[in-house]
Design a protein around this motif. Structure first.
Motif, PDB file in Angstrom:
ATOM      1  N   UNK A 166       0.447  -1.219  -0.030  1.00 53.00           N
ATOM      2  CA  UNK A 166       0.032  -0.160   0.054  1.00 53.00           C
ATOM      3  C   UNK A 166       1.016   1.398  -0.008  1.00 53.00           C
ATOM      4  N   UNK A 167       2.484   0.957   0.178  1.00 53.50           N
ATOM      5  CA  UNK A 167       3.216   2.556   0.128  1.00 53.50           C
ATOM      6  C   UNK A 167       3.402   2.864  -0.612  1.00 53.50           C
ATOM      7  N   UNK A 168       3.816   1.685  -1.119  1.00 50.35           N
ATOM      8  CA  UNK A 168       4.208   1.548  -2.827  1.00 50.35           C
ATOM      9  C   UNK A 168       6.114   1.656  -2.676  1.00 50.35           C
ATOM     10  N   UNK A 169       6.210   1.470  -1.661  1.00 49.57           N
ATOM     11  CA  UNK A 169       8.221   1.700  -1.610  1.00 49.57           C
ATOM     12  C   UNK A 169       8.766   0.141  -2.328  1.00 49.57           C
ATOM     13  N   UNK A 170       9.608   0.303  -2.554  1.00 48.04           N
ATOM     14  CA  UNK A 170      10.678  -0.961  -2.859  1.00 48.04           C
ATOM     15  C   UNK A 170      11.352  -1.665  -1.807  1.00 48.04           C
TER      16      UNK A 170
END
Length: 314
Positions: A79-83
């Motif tokens: 949900x945060x879009x962090x890789x």
């Protein structure tokens, strides 16, 4: 066996070996390409971590994903879009906790080491919440444009699945990335209800729920989807402006909620700087330790209450 027969046999074996080697290389290349295509498709649908760089702590990551906590952490990271994989985030968080523990123990007093470590865990959770909320806000700001693209595409006679794929290509992140996941799930055979429902679960907001409900009902029962999306576009534009005004008005209150606990922690450093060893003597008795814990609890309650009072649902 004469010499000519030996040469012929050797040549035949060599040719056969070269042929098998070429066939093996071809099979390896084809299998590698199929695997990469599968990995890309699963990464796009959010079922595995996105590829693009070498992942660290693979064993820990696999074990963590099997646990309930690991699955929740994986959904939060998506949900945060962090890789970042769950294993990487867990190791980074433990490193930060250990560092804060040592810093709090060395600069203040040994009693503050565990407290600083718990603050590190809280900070990591708050960082994920902040990243998630920031991504949700960016997605909400793109919803009017998304509804407009879907309305234009459906008015042109395109199916809703095709319209979603077109919107995924035209919109920037995060809307483009999230719609690409929906389009890939639909291509793999998922239903429209399930794919859009997972999107609403990843980025929960009232605006997205309204859009998803409109699309699901229109896809299930038919109806005037174009006019519904046109009206929804105007409503989303108005809500976007209202949210911006409210966020501007409450920005000072939000900063106050973070300033209150920061002042409390700063007072500890000030107290220890004025008289060296004061915190050591204060936390050396049970009464002093209880007083410090009560103070931290009160600061936490103040932080939560200010955040609750400044939260306005639009």
């Amino acid at each position: 066996m004469d010499f000519e027969t030996l040469i012929t046999l050797t040549t035949g074996i060599t040719v056969l070996t070269c042929g098998l080697a070429v066939a093996g290389l071809h099979a390896y290349a084809a299998g590698r390409a199929q695997r990469q295509a599968l990995v890309d498709r699963l990464a796009a649908t959010g079922q595995i971590a996105p590829v693009g760089r070498r992942r660290r702590f693979g064993d820990l990551d696999r074990r963590l994903r099997r646990t309930k906590l690991g699955r929740k952490l994986e959904l939060r990271l998506l949900a945060t879009g962090l890789d970042v994989t769950p294993g990487e985030f867990f190791v980074y968080m433990l490193t930060a906790v250990a560092g804060l523990w040592l810093v709090g123990q060395a600069t203040l007093a040994p009693f503050f080491g565990p407290i600083a470590g718990m603050l590190g865990i809280w900070a990591a959770v708050q960082f994920l919440n902040w990243q998630r909320q920031k991504r949700i806000e960016r997605f909400i700001n793109q919803l009017p444009e998304l509804a407009r693209i879907l309305a234009n595409a459906t008015q042109a006679g395109l199916a809703l699945r095709t319209a979603i794929g077109m919107a995924a290509e035209e919109l920037e992140a995060p809307a483009g990335e999230e719609l690409a996941k929906v389009a890939n799930q639909l291509a793999l055979g998922a239903s429209m209800d399930d794919a859009l429902g997972e999107l609403a679960d990843r980025l929960p907001s009232r605006e997205l729920v309204v859009l998803v409900t409109t699309l699901v009902l229109s896809n299930r029962a038919g109806g005037q989807v174009v006019s519904a999306l046109r009206n929804l576009t105007e409503t989303l534009e108005e809500r976007k402006e209202t949210r911006r005004e409210i966020r501007t008005q409450l920005s000072q209150v939000s900063m106050t909620s973070y300033a209150v606990p920061a002042l409390g922690i700063g007072s500890l450093f000030l107290m220890n700087g004025v008289k060296d060893g004061a915190l050591d003597r204060m936390t050396g008795s049970p009464a002093g330790q209880v007083a410090v814990i009560v103070a931290f609890v009160l600061y936490a309650i103040g932080f939560v209450m200010i955040r609750r009072l400044s939260r306005i649902d639009v």
